[in-house]
Every structure is written in structure tokens, then in C-alpha cells.
Design a protein around this motif. Structure first.
Motif, PDB file in Angstrom:
ATOM      1  N   GLY A 190       0.880  -1.367  -0.028  1.00  0.00           N
ATOM      2  CA  GLY A 190      -0.143   0.025  -0.120  1.00  0.00           C
ATOM      3  C   GLY A 190       0.674   1.209  -0.113  1.00  0.00           C
ATOM      4  N   THR A 191       2.184   1.222   0.157  1.00  0.00           N
ATOM      5  CA  THR A 191       2.876   2.171  -0.057  1.00  0.00           C
ATOM      6  C   THR A 191       3.793   2.626  -1.083  1.00  0.00           C
ATOM      7  N   VAL A 192       4.271   1.205  -1.546  1.00  0.00           N
ATOM      8  CA  VAL A 192       5.498   1.444  -2.916  1.00  0.00           C
ATOM      9  C   VAL A 192       4.561   2.043  -3.993  1.00  0.00           C
ATOM     10  N   ALA A 204       2.943   6.837  -8.018  1.00  0.00           N
ATOM     11  CA  ALA A 204       1.593   7.511  -8.187  1.00  0.00           C
ATOM     12  C   ALA A 204       1.405   9.109  -8.036  1.00  0.00           C
ATOM     13  N   THR A 205       2.041   9.536  -6.776  1.00  0.00           N
ATOM     14  CA  THR A 205       2.060  10.711  -6.430  1.00  0.00           C
ATOM     15  C   THR A 205       2.681  11.640  -7.511  1.00  0.00           C
ATOM     16  N   ALA A 233      -3.628   2.546  -3.244  1.00  0.00           N
ATOM     17  CA  ALA A 233      -2.700   3.510  -3.148  1.00  0.00           C
ATOM     18  C   ALA A 233      -2.165   3.976  -4.162  1.00  0.00           C
ATOM     19  N   PHE A 234      -2.387   3.419  -5.393  1.00  0.00           N
ATOM     20  CA  PHE A 234      -1.913   3.927  -6.732  1.00  0.00           C
ATOM     21  C   PHE A 234      -2.923   5.077  -7.123  1.00  0.00           C
ATOM     22  N   PHE A 235      -4.239   4.965  -6.478  1.00  0.00           N
ATOM     23  CA  PHE A 235      -5.262   5.900  -7.030  1.00  0.00           C
ATOM     24  C   PHE A 235      -5.527   7.141  -6.176  1.00  0.00           C
ATOM     25  N   ASP A 236      -5.059   6.873  -4.764  1.00  0.00           N
ATOM     26  CA  ASP A 236      -5.459   7.637  -3.735  1.00  0.00           C
ATOM     27  C   ASP A 236      -4.785   9.139  -3.989  1.00  0.00           C
ATOM     28  N   PRO A 237      -3.326   8.956  -4.250  1.00  0.00           N
ATOM     29  CA  PRO A 237      -2.678  10.312  -4.154  1.00  0.00           C
ATOM     30  C   PRO A 237      -3.357  11.510  -5.152  1.00  0.00           C
ATOM     31  N   ALA A 238      -3.672  10.931  -6.254  1.00  0.00           N
ATOM     32  CA  ALA A 238      -4.335  11.902  -7.489  1.00  0.00           C
ATOM     33  C   ALA A 238      -5.586  12.674  -6.846  1.00  0.00           C
ATOM     34  N   GLY A 239      -6.470  12.183  -6.014  1.00  0.00           N
ATOM     35  CA  GLY A 239      -7.420  12.844  -5.256  1.00  0.00           C
ATOM     36  C   GLY A 239      -7.049  13.781  -4.157  1.00  0.00           C
ATOM     37  N   MET A 240      -6.035  13.380  -3.497  1.00  0.00           N
ATOM     38  CA  MET A 240      -5.489  14.254  -2.467  1.00  0.00           C
ATOM     39  C   MET A 240      -4.764  15.238  -3.197  1.00  0.00           C
TER      40      MET A 240
END
Length: 409
Positions: A50-52, A57-58, A113-120
Motif C-alpha cells: 500500500g506504500t510502494v 503514483a504521486t 494506494a496508486f489511485f489515492d494520491p491523485a485525489g489528495m
């Protein structure tokens, strides 16, 4: 509803619900992994998965925000994140609970984890325009945005612990899916300058040169570069505590609710610290705030290493959140005021990616260390370097720029 406040309120709702969904996942994914054999290494595998993806992604998220548009990326990110967590109960429904194992959990955690950073990244990038529409200062807007974000991580882990205890880890993921759905609906209603389709005339024709442009901008700015390195080191040391050591400790005790309480205490302190920053930013030095936070994190981690009674762990966790609460608003302010609007998404993405870079290393090392040497040794191995980082930060000249007014962009 006051029209000028509508975008900020919708932005807060999207942030709260998406963050709460992620907060539930923080508890649920490691818990499901630990249910198999109680191994901290298994929990570390899932946490690492969930981190790599965050490393890549970010950076890509920042480019997506600048090239596709902030509102659109926020909605798409939450839709894909919701799908990744919904797959947990769908797998159990179609193939039985045996299908929800360490490896499938790792894959789904990696996808989320790959998709979450885009929303943030998209939501952080909308804060300056939302603040302007509301008539708030940027410090105040970032303070309340970060407090709202931290509130999500009070609601999420706390609800997650209770849901796991009542519904079980698999069924808990349906709640996470629903929260991402609410976030999509709120983001769809946001109307702000710069939130829609970007002006492609200000962007590089191809995406990769655009990403490189963001990297170069961060590296050429001393204060952004130094903040990124400090954040990288602190995150690498802190992430294993929340993702592996605390879940391992409370799984051994068979107390999911207590794990939720500890994560809630961290977030409650963070909520008050972030809210208080709206006032304290007028009086406190940003540089000193950062240094105190790093040293405090190291000292409290060292005390927690001896596994004191739960009330003391809760109190120390609250203190950690309290001193770290203002750091989010400070980091956001620096990124937003140092980067031009057309580069903002990429700068936020690069900074976030660097912050996550050391996390996988810490997770890979700490899981086996906890299994081999025990939790006390693992906690101590993380606490001492944190104190050192805080002390070294005192002599970093670039951090003095945190308290200088930036030149107009």
C-alpha cells in the motif's frame, strides 16, 4: 448557503469522506492480513504494497491534475479507489474468505494506494482558489483543510475498529466503498477557477517533460528541497509505527477497538493542532514548529517502546498528533505559494512522492525486526533517529525561509 462558501464546503466534504474511507482501510487491511497467522511480516507485506505505488503514483498524480483538471482527477481517483476496496468483499462473496489472503490484499492495497494520491493532490491544489472565493487567508484555509483531513482519520480508524469488531474485516470494506461514493458526488458539484479543464497553452506538450519540469522546480527551490528530504526521513520512520507495530501489538492482544482508539488519538491531536494553527500561525515561527514536532515524535516513540499502559499510549499519541497538526498547513502553504498555478499539481505530487519514498524501506526492515527482536527493539530503532533529525534541522539554513514572505508568482 452562501455561494462563496459553497466550493470550500464541498471541498471539505470530499476530503472528509475520502479520508475517512482511507482511514478505515488503514485499520482493515493489516487486520485482515494478521488474521491469517499473526505475523508482523505479513502485515508489513500488505502495508508495503500500500506504500510502494505511492512513489510513482504521486508524481503521476501531480501531472494528471495539471493536465486533466483538478475536479475531474478528484472524482476519477475516488472512483478507482472505491473499486479497489470493494473488491475485498466481492472476492469473498464469489470465491470464499480464503480468497482474501496476504497476496490478494497486497494487490488491492497497491491498487488503492496508486489511485489515492491523485485525489489528495487535486483537492490540495484547489485550496487557494477556494480560500479566495470564501475570503479567507491561505493560512486559515490550509489550517481548516488540514483539520478536516485529520478529522477523517479520527472518524475512519475509530469506525473501522468498531466495524471490524461487529461486522468483520471483509464486510467493513463496503462502508469504505460508500464513503468514496460520497466524495465523488461532492467533488462533482465544485465550481472554482482552475478546477475544470486546464489551459494547455501553459503546459508542456508532452506529459513526461511536464513531470521533469515539476521535479526541476522542486529541486531548484532550497526550502522545498529541504522540506522534502526532512519529510522523507520522518515518514520512513513513522509509517511502520502506524502500519505495522501498533497493529501487531493490538492484534496480539486481540483488541481491534484499542488500535482504532490509538489512531483516533493521533488524529484528534492532529485535528486540534491543525485547527489551532489558524490562530498560532500569527505568533509561532514555522521553523521552530517543525523542529519541535520532529523531536517530540522521537521522544514519545521511545517511551511507547516500553509498551506502557493504554492510557499513556493514548496520551502520547495525542501529543504526537498535536505537534504534527500544524505541519500539514505549513507544507501546503509553502507548496502553494512557491509554485505557479500551472505547476501546482506537479509540485504537490513531487513533494508527496518524496515524502513516501522512504516508507517501503522502513516497512521492509521493521516487520522482520519486530518478529525477531520484539516490539520494544523495533520502536527504539525508529525513535532515536527521529530525535536526531529534529536536532539536525536546527542547523539547516534553508528552513529559515519558512518564515520569509515569498516573492509574488
Amino acid at each position: 448557503m452562501n455561494t462563496s462558501r459553497r466550493p470550500m464546503l464541498l471541498l471539505m466534504v470530499a476530503t472528509l469522506t475520502a479520508g475517512a474511507g482511507n482511514g478505515i482501510s488503514i485499520v482493515a487491511f493489516p487486520w485482515l492480513a494478521l488474521q491469517h497467522n499473526g505475523s508482523a511480516s505479513d502485515a508489513a507485506i500488505v502495508a508495503t504494497a500500500g506504500t510502494v505505488p505511492l512513489l510513482v503514483a504521486t508524481v503521476l498524480a501531480g501531472a494528471a491534475v495539471d493536465y486533466l483538471g483538478r475536479r475531474r482527477v478528484s472524482m476519477l481517483s475516488d472512483a478507482l479507489s472505491g473499486l479497489s476496496v470493494a473488491m475485498v468483499p466481492l472476492l469473498a462473496l464469489g470465491f470464499g474468505t480464503g480468497a482474501v489472503n496476504v497476496w490478494t490484499l497486497s494487490v488491492l492495497a497497491a491498487l488503492g494506494a496508486f489511485f489515492d494520491p491523485a485525489g489528495m493532490t487535486a483537492r490540495i491544489s484547489m485550496v487557494p482558489e477556494a480560500a479566495e472565493a470564501t475570503g479567507w487567508s491561505l493560512d486559515r484555509a490550509n489550517s481548516l483543510y488540514q483539520a478536516n483531513f485529520n478529522l477523517a482519520y479520527i472518524v475512519g480508524p475509530g469506525v473501522g475498529g468498531l466495524l471490524i469488531a461487529t461486522l468483520g474485516g471483509v464486510q467493513t470494506m463496503w462502508v469504505t466503498t460508500a464513503l468514496f461514493g460520497v466524495a465523488i458526488g461532492a467533488a462533482a458539484l465544485i465550481r472554482l477557477a482552475g478546477a475544470g479543464r486546464p489551459d494547455r497553452a501553459e503546459l508542456q506538450e508532452k506529459v513526461w517533460p511536464g513531470i521533469v519540469e515539476g521535479l526541476k522546480f522542486v529541486w531548484s527551490n532550497p526550502v522545498l528541497r529541504t522540506l522534502a528530504v526532512v519529510d522523507l526521513l520522518l515518514n520512513g520512520l513513522y509509517v511502520p509505527i502506524e502500519s505495522v507495530l501498533f497493529p501487531k501489538y493490538f492484534t496480539d492482544l486481540d483488541q481491534p477497538q484499542q488500535l482504532g482508539w490509538v489512531l483516533m488519538a493521533l488524529s484528534a491531536g492532529g485535528l486540534l493542532g491543525a485547527l489551532g494553527y489558524a490562530v498560532t500561525s500569527q505568533y509561532l515561527n514555522r521553523r521552530h514548529t517543525l523542529i519541535v514536532a520532529a523531536v517530540t515524535l522521537g521522544v514519545t516513540t521511545t517511551v511507547i517502546a516500553f509498551l506502557p499502559p493504554l492510557p499513556l499510549i493514548l496520551g502520547l499519541s495525542f501529543v504526537v498528533g498535536l505537534v504534527f497538526g500544524p505541519l500539514g498547513p505549513i507544507y501546503n502553504y509553502v507548496m502553494q505559494t512557491r509554485a505557479p498555478a500551472h505547476l501546482r499539481g506537479r509540485v504537490v505530487g513531487v513533494m508527496s512522492s518524496l515524502a513516501y519514498a522512504a516508507g517501503p524501506v522502513g516497512l521492509i526492515v521493521v516487520g522482520p525486526l519486530a518478529d525477531a527482536a520484539g516490539l520494544t527493539v523495533a520502536f527504539l530503532a525508529l525513535g532515536a533517529p527521529m530525535v536526531l533529525i529534529g536536532l539536525v534541522s536546527i542547523g539547516l539554513p534553508a528552513l529559515r525561509d519558512l518564515d520569509r514572505t515569498p516573492q509574488p508568482l
